[in-house]
Design an enzyme around this catalytic site. Structure first.
Site, PDB file in Angstrom:
ATOM      1  N   GLU A   1      52.734  52.206  42.980  1.00  0.00           N
ATOM      2  CA  GLU A   1      52.594  50.865  43.557  1.00  0.00           C
ATOM      3  C   GLU A   1      53.783  49.968  43.219  1.00  0.00           C
ATOM      4  O   GLU A   1      53.949  49.578  42.048  1.00  0.00           O
ATOM      5  CB  GLU A   1      51.303  50.232  43.020  1.00  0.00           C
ATOM      6  CG  GLU A   1      51.043  48.833  43.546  1.00  0.00           C
ATOM      7  CD  GLU A   1      49.699  48.273  43.103  1.00  0.00           C
ATOM      8  OE1 GLU A   1      49.147  48.770  42.093  1.00  0.00           O
ATOM      9  OE2 GLU A   1      49.210  47.342  43.755  1.00  0.00           O
TER      10      GLU A   1
ATOM     11  N   ASP B   1      50.224  47.122  48.329  1.00  0.00           N
ATOM     12  CA  ASP B   1      49.349  46.001  47.986  1.00  0.00           C
ATOM     13  C   ASP B   1      49.835  44.793  48.782  1.00  0.00           C
ATOM     14  O   ASP B   1      50.955  44.310  48.592  1.00  0.00           O
ATOM     15  CB  ASP B   1      49.439  45.764  46.466  1.00  0.00           C
ATOM     16  CG  ASP B   1      48.536  44.635  45.981  1.00  0.00           C
ATOM     17  OD1 ASP B   1      48.449  43.600  46.689  1.00  0.00           O
ATOM     18  OD2 ASP B   1      47.963  44.763  44.890  1.00  0.00           O
TER      19      ASP B   1
ATOM     20  N   HIS C   1      51.401  41.805  46.818  1.00  0.00           N
ATOM     21  CA  HIS C   1      52.776  41.994  46.354  1.00  0.00           C
ATOM     22  C   HIS C   1      53.736  41.979  47.543  1.00  0.00           C
ATOM     23  O   HIS C   1      54.830  41.414  47.474  1.00  0.00           O
ATOM     24  CB  HIS C   1      52.912  43.322  45.604  1.00  0.00           C
ATOM     25  CG  HIS C   1      52.082  43.399  44.358  1.00  0.00           C
ATOM     26  ND1 HIS C   1      52.174  42.472  43.346  1.00  0.00           N
ATOM     27  CD2 HIS C   1      51.140  44.294  43.964  1.00  0.00           C
ATOM     28  CE1 HIS C   1      51.328  42.807  42.377  1.00  0.00           C
ATOM     29  NE2 HIS C   1      50.687  43.904  42.728  1.00  0.00           N
TER      30      HIS C   1
ATOM     31  N   HIS D   1      45.961  48.026  49.070  1.00  0.00           N
ATOM     32  CA  HIS D   1      45.159  46.970  48.446  1.00  0.00           C
ATOM     33  C   HIS D   1      45.030  45.838  49.452  1.00  0.00           C
ATOM     34  O   HIS D   1      46.008  45.202  49.827  1.00  0.00           O
ATOM     35  CB  HIS D   1      45.792  46.510  47.113  1.00  0.00           C
ATOM     36  CG  HIS D   1      45.423  47.423  45.978  1.00  0.00           C
ATOM     37  ND1 HIS D   1      46.146  47.521  44.810  1.00  0.00           N
ATOM     38  CD2 HIS D   1      44.357  48.282  45.836  1.00  0.00           C
ATOM     39  CE1 HIS D   1      45.543  48.401  44.003  1.00  0.00           C
ATOM     40  NE2 HIS D   1      44.474  48.868  44.605  1.00  0.00           N
TER      41      HIS D   1
ATOM     42  N   GLU E   1      41.411  44.609  46.180  1.00  0.00           N
ATOM     43  CA  GLU E   1      41.838  44.234  44.831  1.00  0.00           C
ATOM     44  C   GLU E   1      42.206  42.755  44.926  1.00  0.00           C
ATOM     45  O   GLU E   1      43.323  42.397  45.287  1.00  0.00           O
ATOM     46  CB  GLU E   1      43.030  45.070  44.372  1.00  0.00           C
ATOM     47  CG  GLU E   1      43.363  44.796  42.910  1.00  0.00           C
ATOM     48  CD  GLU E   1      44.659  45.446  42.484  1.00  0.00           C
ATOM     49  OE1 GLU E   1      44.612  46.354  41.651  1.00  0.00           O
ATOM     50  OE2 GLU E   1      45.720  45.020  42.980  1.00  0.00           O
TER      51      GLU E   1
END
Ligand code: LER
Ligand code: MN
Length: 276
Positions: free
Chosen positions: A155, A188, A191, A214, A249
């Site tokens: 990740e 994600d 991010h 995510h 998440e």
């Protein structure tokens, strides 16, 4: 195959305040996840010994849930382990920690995640050396995961969490240089919203290398509670043929059940009508 839904549960007291929907109570989280219609849960355990295979298997089976993935970040949060550590013994401890989580998750058909365990460069440690140590760890651990027929997930994190791999493009450069093809990217959206020029384009660039997503909004609240535009993002996931999890998440905002319900509403609005 369509994209499946998952929701996170953290069992790590030291991570309190972090971006996980459910906290501390695994049986309660599994029950809520099933009631809200999730396909799977993603677990952030304090360590590989914290959970027993058989207990987890029967909990998942009881609720008809799958295990989507298992985090390894507690190795960093609790023991300051990192895969790029300049000291060989510390690096080995980091690899052992991850390997034991791969064994637990893999035995349940799920991949482990390398996020904060990638570490940081600085001081005596150059970026090139850090990336080399990280690549060697991923090579070994990616091969180890293959015996369970699951990938290892890597990740990229935003710049406030690591200075090593921040973007999909840097993540691709890292995983594509490995001999094993078994390390996939975890994308994600939180991010990516900070680091990418265009989130959907970055997903297209990653293509088949996307192993997990995510599913979260720009402010780390549940999907639909920030300013991400999910239409081009979901279109990109469809176009690249992504059939893994959209895993929530996210911060437990306004609370755990509210965040999980909001995520499921967003999943049904943007992902499920298009993916079936
Ligand atoms: C941390 O910010 C994160 O996104 C996690 O998935 C990393 O393990
Ligand atoms: Mn994440």
């Amino acid at each position: 195959m369509s994209i499946r839904s998952a929701v996170t549960v953290s069992l790590v007291p030291e991570a309190t305040g972090g971006p996980f929907v459910f906290w501390h109570d695994l049986p309660g989280a599994a029950r809520q996840a099933r009631q809200l219609g999730f396909d799977a849960i993603e677990i952030f355990p304090p360590g590989p010994e914290a959970l027993a295979h058989d207990t987890l298997r029967s909990l998942l089976d009881h609720h008809g849930l799958r295990l989507a993935a298992m985090g390894t970040g507690a190795g960093w949060v609790r023991q300051q382990l990192q895969l790029c550590h300049p000291d060989a013994a510390r690096r080995q401890q980091a690899r052992d920690f991850v390997r034991r989580i791969i064994d637990l998750a893999g035995g349940l058909g799920a991949p482990a995640i390398i996020g904060s365990m990638q570490g940081r460069w600085g001081g005596e440690l150059s970026k090139a050396d850090a990336l080399q140590w990280l690549a060697e760890g991923l090579e070994e651990l990616g091969r180890h995961a293959a015996q369970f027929s699951v990938p290892l997930l890597f990740e990229p994190l935003n710049r406030y969490e690591t200075n090593l791999v921040n973007t999909v493009s840097d993540g691709l450069a890292l995983v594509q240089r490995l001999e094993t093809g078994n390390v996939r990217l975890l994308c994600d959206l939180f991010h990516m919203n900070i680091e990418e020029i265009d989130v959907a384009e970055a997903l297209r660039l990653a293509g088949n290398w996307v192993g997990h997503v995510h599913f979260v909004d720009s402010n780390r609240r549940p999907a639909g509670c920030g300013h991400l535009d999910y239409r081009p993002i979901v279109r990109a996931l469809r176009d690249i043929g992504y059939s893994g999890y959209a895993s929530a998440e996210a911060l437990p905002w306004p609370d755990s059940i509210g965040a999980a319900a909001q995520t499921m509403a967003a999943f049904r609005r943007w992902i499920r009508p298009q993916s079936e």
